[in-house]
Design a protein around this motif. Structure first.
Motif, PDB file in Angstrom:
ATOM      1  N   ASP A 608      -8.849   1.065  -2.111  1.00 21.03           N
ATOM      2  CA  ASP A 608      -7.892   0.312  -1.528  1.00 21.03           C
ATOM      3  C   ASP A 608      -7.252   0.795  -0.434  1.00 21.03           C
ATOM      4  O   ASP A 608      -6.254   1.812  -0.283  1.00 21.03           O
ATOM      5  CB  ASP A 608      -6.715  -0.035  -2.600  1.00 21.03           C
ATOM      6  CG  ASP A 608      -5.772  -0.792  -2.160  1.00 21.03           C
ATOM      7  OD1 ASP A 608      -6.063  -1.563  -0.818  1.00 21.03           O
ATOM      8  OD2 ASP A 608      -4.771  -1.078  -2.606  1.00 21.03           O
ATOM      9  N   THR A 610      -5.773  -0.100   2.243  1.00 21.58           N
ATOM     10  CA  THR A 610      -4.321  -0.595   2.656  1.00 21.58           C
ATOM     11  C   THR A 610      -3.153   0.295   2.002  1.00 21.58           C
ATOM     12  O   THR A 610      -2.015   0.415   2.537  1.00 21.58           O
ATOM     13  CB  THR A 610      -4.169  -1.968   2.314  1.00 21.58           C
ATOM     14  OG1 THR A 610      -4.295  -2.223   0.848  1.00 21.58           O
ATOM     15  CG2 THR A 610      -5.109  -3.089   3.163  1.00 21.58           C
ATOM     16  N   SER A 611      -3.614   0.809   0.857  1.00 26.04           N
ATOM     17  CA  SER A 611      -2.504   1.637   0.062  1.00 26.04           C
ATOM     18  C   SER A 611      -2.506   2.859   0.402  1.00 26.04           C
ATOM     19  O   SER A 611      -1.755   3.742   0.102  1.00 26.04           O
ATOM     20  CB  SER A 611      -2.665   1.425  -1.381  1.00 26.04           C
ATOM     21  OG  SER A 611      -3.821   2.095  -1.684  1.00 26.04           O
ATOM     22  N   LEU A 612      -3.502   3.339   1.278  1.00 26.02           N
ATOM     23  CA  LEU A 612      -3.658   5.006   1.583  1.00 26.02           C
ATOM     24  C   LEU A 612      -2.543   5.311   2.363  1.00 26.02           C
ATOM     25  O   LEU A 612      -2.237   4.727   3.192  1.00 26.02           O
ATOM     26  CB  LEU A 612      -5.211   5.167   2.232  1.00 26.02           C
ATOM     27  CG  LEU A 612      -6.455   4.988   1.217  1.00 26.02           C
ATOM     28  CD1 LEU A 612      -7.598   5.149   2.064  1.00 26.02           C
ATOM     29  CD2 LEU A 612      -6.180   5.912   0.012  1.00 26.02           C
ATOM     30  N   ASP A 613      -2.303   6.791   2.124  1.00 27.15           N
ATOM     31  CA  ASP A 613      -1.430   7.484   3.343  1.00 27.15           C
ATOM     32  C   ASP A 613      -2.270   7.366   4.479  1.00 27.15           C
ATOM     33  O   ASP A 613      -3.108   7.130   4.703  1.00 27.15           O
ATOM     34  CB  ASP A 613      -0.858   8.747   2.477  1.00 27.15           C
ATOM     35  CG  ASP A 613      -2.117   9.627   2.369  1.00 27.15           C
ATOM     36  OD1 ASP A 613      -3.488   9.118   2.037  1.00 27.15           O
ATOM     37  OD2 ASP A 613      -2.124  10.748   2.869  1.00 27.15           O
ATOM     38  N   ARG A 617      -6.305   7.500   5.374  1.00 26.35           N
ATOM     39  CA  ARG A 617      -6.935   6.479   6.416  1.00 26.35           C
ATOM     40  C   ARG A 617      -7.517   7.342   7.683  1.00 26.35           C
ATOM     41  O   ARG A 617      -8.624   6.739   8.346  1.00 26.35           O
ATOM     42  CB  ARG A 617      -5.805   5.448   6.974  1.00 26.35           C
ATOM     43  CG  ARG A 617      -5.383   4.369   5.881  1.00 26.35           C
ATOM     44  CD  ARG A 617      -4.396   3.643   6.356  1.00 26.35           C
ATOM     45  NE  ARG A 617      -3.046   4.010   6.410  1.00 26.35           N
ATOM     46  CZ  ARG A 617      -2.208   4.063   7.651  1.00 26.35           C
ATOM     47  NH1 ARG A 617      -3.115   3.864   8.656  1.00 26.35           N
ATOM     48  NH2 ARG A 617      -1.286   4.825   7.723  1.00 26.35           N
ATOM     49  N   LYS A 665      -0.877  15.604  -3.290  1.00 28.09           N
ATOM     50  CA  LYS A 665      -0.918  14.019  -3.595  1.00 28.09           C
ATOM     51  C   LYS A 665      -2.144  13.814  -4.338  1.00 28.09           C
ATOM     52  O   LYS A 665      -2.512  12.785  -4.572  1.00 28.09           O
ATOM     53  CB  LYS A 665      -1.286  13.721  -2.313  1.00 28.09           C
ATOM     54  CG  LYS A 665       0.027  13.658  -1.154  1.00 28.09           C
ATOM     55  CD  LYS A 665      -0.562  12.810   0.249  1.00 28.09           C
ATOM     56  CE  LYS A 665       0.869  13.136   1.186  1.00 28.09           C
ATOM     57  NZ  LYS A 665       0.356  12.372   2.581  1.00 28.09           N
ATOM     58  N   ASP A 668      -2.628  10.914  -6.966  1.00 24.14           N
ATOM     59  CA  ASP A 668      -2.730   9.801  -6.379  1.00 24.14           C
ATOM     60  C   ASP A 668      -4.558   9.257  -6.612  1.00 24.14           C
ATOM     61  O   ASP A 668      -5.153   9.966  -5.727  1.00 24.14           O
ATOM     62  CB  ASP A 668      -2.311   9.266  -5.199  1.00 24.14           C
ATOM     63  CG  ASP A 668      -2.497   8.134  -4.606  1.00 24.14           C
ATOM     64  OD1 ASP A 668      -3.525   7.388  -5.010  1.00 24.14           O
ATOM     65  OD2 ASP A 668      -1.602   7.738  -3.577  1.00 24.14           O
ATOM     66  N   GLU A 670      -6.340   6.821  -5.660  1.00 23.34           N
ATOM     67  CA  GLU A 670      -6.688   6.490  -4.246  1.00 23.34           C
ATOM     68  C   GLU A 670      -7.067   7.583  -3.299  1.00 23.34           C
ATOM     69  O   GLU A 670      -7.971   7.606  -2.652  1.00 23.34           O
ATOM     70  CB  GLU A 670      -5.858   5.251  -3.695  1.00 23.34           C
ATOM     71  CG  GLU A 670      -5.739   3.922  -4.529  1.00 23.34           C
ATOM     72  CD  GLU A 670      -7.043   3.383  -4.706  1.00 23.34           C
ATOM     73  OE1 GLU A 670      -7.737   3.214  -3.812  1.00 23.34           O
ATOM     74  OE2 GLU A 670      -7.406   2.794  -5.953  1.00 23.34           O
TER      75      GLU A 670
END
Length: 881
Positions: A608, A610-613, A617, A665, A668, A670
């Motif tokens: 996903d 769009t939800s990434l830091d 990205r 992180k 997470d 993702e």
């Protein structure tokens, strides 16, 4: 997956992968084998000599081929890399003859049949040595197809080519001047007898007139012993000095033989006296003159370079011993006018380095011009393409000025010439003796005894058929139809004439097509001083020793990274490849210990985005860019550039930045998916370059043995390119880098947390910095960040600029400012003094004209480094506010 060991062990991994490849045979190619095949991709190995052992040139050449082959296989092509070895006629025979000499035997004493048995025994014992070494390098050839230029099927191809060329009028037998090696006692082609500049002499000899011995003509020669075979003296018909002397009789010194003065346009009036000695049996130009003027051909040499009975009192002397004796006799008898130093090009045998003799001999030749004309026509239509392009003119000139090829060799190891003779010298060209007898019976009306020609064909006569003979030609089989023509040929420029051009001619002549699309002529492997690696210089590196110490991947990676027009390599440079493999292993181990099973995705569609830091990205976008650049680089044969992209992406971008950022992180999923997906796809990109460690890590991640060369090559996804993420990360990276530089300049300890004031008028950047404050603090070891204004005044602070962001670091609580200023000042003064002295030396014409080039280059590099350091220290001083 099982936990990766704490340290990478190349030997253990390489042995494991080699065993797996032997068992699974993943490199075997068949027509249409690949699912949804993109068609054939074929490459033929330049067959190493059966006598050979792996050297750095082999290592480079085969690594280049392997990169392309693995890449094409991953892209879905039916990738065939055809392996094999060359019988290497002269070289192999020399090896076995040396063994016989230790036993007190010669090949003649043993006899041809027994000698051939010894040769085949040697081949069985030692012939696969280099093949096993190439496998250890990681070469992904189709080993089940391994060919040998004297195996039964290949030998049939060679005979067939000889017969067809003979039937087409392109092979003939004749008495001509050829290059003769007295050591190997065989004819050599022009390409096998290279010219080498040599410091010699020019002997001026007086030839007296028969009717007036007090008068003479002076001729000059670089080979005075050959005067014993002179049958004329030639002058230019336009030379006024000699016009009235043409037809006069001279007496040949030391022999008393009478010879005439002839006129021929070939003679250069400006060379020496304008009169030249004519030795038709020992010089190609004199041979042509001899034919034009019906001169006698007097051979003064035996095949071993010893003067024969035609040399009179010098008979039995070695040619060079004879040269000294002839000169001494000429001087003693008053025929030596003078001796001058003279530089001339001397041909030497490519195998044993013996000075080659122009020698009159009956040999078999290939008429090259008709085939060369076809090759020229194809080349002018772009087939094949040569890289680098600078070789195109050399290739074209050779085809334009081509000479007939002497293909017979007076040795026993090789393809015996398929010609039989009767007692009267009639010859019959046939595929076998039975066919020759049929021909003889038809011509003579009866059966007669026949004897096969004792000579063998030039080794290159078999290897010029390599691209199609290895596929079974002349049989019209499926493999030949599917895998010919090949895609690319990787080879050294030295054999562009020996092999490349001849393969093109043979391919057009017998297959109707140029045998390869591209010819990549790679550079020479040299040492750090720029000298070609060789045993005689003692600077050769043994690739097998490098593999033992550093690993095959390290050897491959380091060579490609350092490759260019030429490859300058030293043992220390293989540490680059070893360090990279270790970095890859350690990063993979870290990730394997910190991700959940559900995070193991190798398709970006499963993330996903769009939800990434920001960092995640960014790394996905950077990966897409790297993938495109590497793909284009391999497609265009720019392997060093492709490897540099991978080196920078994995080490600097992925490890030094991304992994450091996400260490806090990894809860997470993702983010875990992103780190994993980028890494496993990077392993795919790296696989053609370093196949062992990448396949081992990939298999570990997949929790099963996986043949990585059979996995699909990644495809860029344009929608994952994120220009905004790359721009924003560039701001953070520049700021962190500049802060780190200041810390280093002012001696701030790595573990000391520092305060930092940031000043920026751009609200978007301020927002970006605030959103990523933890990243800045972590990567630059900042304790607290304050956003200030231009009016803020801080005593004893260092100021720096990173794009639109100004930063200030107070030093008072971190270092002794005065002490650091003194340290920097002293270092600056020392650097300026050293640079001034070095600059003066490099400006001195006396130094530059006498010092070796490598010394001057090192001094210039040292000056550039000093100037860069001076600029850095000045910036440090100027940054204090």
């Amino acid at each position: 997956m099982s936990e990766l060991s704490a340290r990478y062990n190349p030997r253990e991994v390489e042995e494991k992968r080699l065993q797996l490849w032997d068992q699974k045979k993943p490199f075997h190619a068949e027509a249409g084998r690949a699912a949804k095949s993109k068609g054939p991709f074929t490459i033929v190995i330049p067959p190493p000599n059966v006598t050979g052992v792996l050297h750095m040139g082999h290592a480079l050449n085969n690594t280049l081929q392997d990169i392309l082959t693995r890449y094409k296989r991953m892209q879905g092509f039916d990738a065939l890399w055809m392996p094999g070895t060359d019988h290497a006629g002269i070289a192999t025979q020399n090896v076995v003859e040396k063994q016989l000499a230790k036993e007190g035997l010669t090949r003649e004493q043993l006899g041809r049949e027994k000698f051939m048995e010894r040769l085949w025994e040697w081949k069985q014992r030692h012939g696969d040595t280099i093949i096993l070494q190439l496998r250890r390098l990681g070469s992904s050839c189709d080993w089940d197809r391994t060919r040998f230029t004297m195996d039964e099927g290949y030998s049939g191809s060679v005979r067939e080519v000889f017969i067809r060329l003979y039937e087409r009028g392109l092979i003939y037998q004749g008495q001509y001047i050829i290059n003769w090696c007295p050591r190997c006692q065989t004819a050599l082609s022009d390409e096998e007898a290279e010219h080498r500049d040599s410091a010699g002499h020019l002997w001026h000899i007086k030839y007296p007139f028969k009717d007036d011995p007090a008068q003479f003509v002076t001729v000059a020669t670089t080979r005075p012993e050959t005067m014993l075979g002179d049958t004329a003296v030639a002058v230019n018909p336009k030379d006024e000095r000699y016009r009235d002397l043409v037809g006069k009789v001279l007496v040949l010194p030391l022999t008393g033989r009478e010879i005439r003065i002839i006129a021929d346009d070939f003679v250069d009036r400006e060379f020496g006296s304008g009169a030249v000695k004519v030795t038709p049996a020992h010089d190609p130009n004199d041979f042509a003159m001899g034919r034009r003027h019906n001169l006698e051909f007097v051979n003064i040499l035996k095949p071993d370079g010893v003067l024969n009975e035609n040399a009179g009192r010098f008979c039995g002397m070695d040619r060079f011993e004879g040269r000294k004796a002839v000169v001494k006799a000429l001087e003693a008898e008053g025929f030596l006018a003078k001796i001058e130093p003279h530089a001339n090009a001397v041909r030497r045998c490519y195998r044993c380095d013996t000075v080659v003799e122009p020698y009159l001999s009956r040999q078999w030749f290939v008429k090259m011009k008709p085939m060369a004309d076809k090759a020229l026509e194809a080349f002018r239509q772009g087939k094949p393409r040569l890289q680098p392009k600078r070789w195109e003119k050399v290739y074209e000139n050779w085809l334009t000025d081509i000479r007939d090829w002497c293909i017979s060799r007076q040795i026993w190891w090789g393809h015996r010439i398929p010609v039989w003779y009767d007692e009267k010298g009639n010859h019959f060209v046939a595929r076998n003796e039975a066919d020759a007898r049929v021909q003889a019976r038809a011509k003579l009306g009866k059966d007669v005894p026949l004897v096969q020609d004792p000579d063998v064909l030039d080794t290159w006569f078999s290897s010029w058929l390599w691209p199609f003979a290895t596929l079974g030609w002349p049989a019209d089989n499926r493999d030949l139809k599917y895998f010919y023509p090949t895609t690319a040929l990787f080879t050294a420029p030295e054999i562009i004439f020996f092999w490349v051009a001849r393969m093109v001619m043979a391919g057009i002549e017998f297959m109707g097509e140029v045998p390869f699309d591209d010819v990549i002529l790679h550079g020479t492997v040299r040492d750090a001083k720029g000298r070609k690696m060789s045993k005689s210089l003692g600077n050769a590196l043994d690739p097998l020793e490098i593999i033992e110490e550093y690993g095959a991947d390290a050897l491959r990676f380091s060579m490609i990274l350092n490759s260019g027009q030429d490859i300058y390599i030293s043992k220390e440079k293989f540490e680059i490849g070893r360090n990279f493999a270790n970095k890859l292993w350690n990063a993979s181990r870290f990730l394997s210990m910190n991700i959940k099973p559900e995070a193991k995705v190798d398709d970006f569609a499963a993330i996903d985005v769009t939800s990434l830091d920001l960092a995640s990205r960014w790394i996905i976008s950077r990966y897409q860019t790297a993938l495109k650049e590497v793909t284009v680089a391999i497609d265009e044969y720019r392997y060093s550039e492709g490897e540099n992209v991978l080196y920078e992406f994995f080490w600097a971008t992925y490890c030094d930045w991304y992994l450091e950022i996400i260490k806090g992180k990894l809860d997470d999923v993702e983010v875990q998916k992103t780190a994993y997906c980028v890494l496993v796809n990077t392993l795919k990109m790296l696989h053609p370059f370093i196949p062992f460690v990448t396949e081992e890590l990939y298999s570990q991640f997949k929790s099963k043995e996986t043949i990585l060369t059979l996995e699909a090559w990644p495809v860029p996804v344009e929608s994952l390119a994120d220009a905004r993420a790359e721009a924003e990360m560039a701001v953070l990276i520049e700021l962190v880098t500049k802060v780190r530089n200041v810390r280093a300049q002012w001696g701030i300890k790595q573990n000391d947390k520092i305060p930092c004031v940031l000043v920026c008028k751009n609200e978007a950047i301020i927002k970006l910095l605030k959103a990523n404050i933890q990243v800045l603090q972590k990567l630059a070891s900042i304790e607290n960040v304050v956003f200030g204004s231009e009016s803020d005044k801080i005593k004893n602070a260092v100021a720096g600029l990173a794009g639109d962001v100004k930063f200030l670091i107070p030093l008072s609580d971190l270092v002794d400012v005065d002490k650091e200023k003194d340290r920097i000042g002293k270092e600056l003064a020392e650097a300026v003094k050293a640079a001034t002295g070095l600059s003066g030396r490099l400006s001195s014409e006396n130094f530059v004209s006498k010092a070796p080039a490598e010394v001057i280059a090192k001094e210039r590099q040292r000056l550039a480094e000093l100037e860069a350091r001076i600029a850095e220290l000045n910036r440090a001083v100027d940054s204090l506010v």
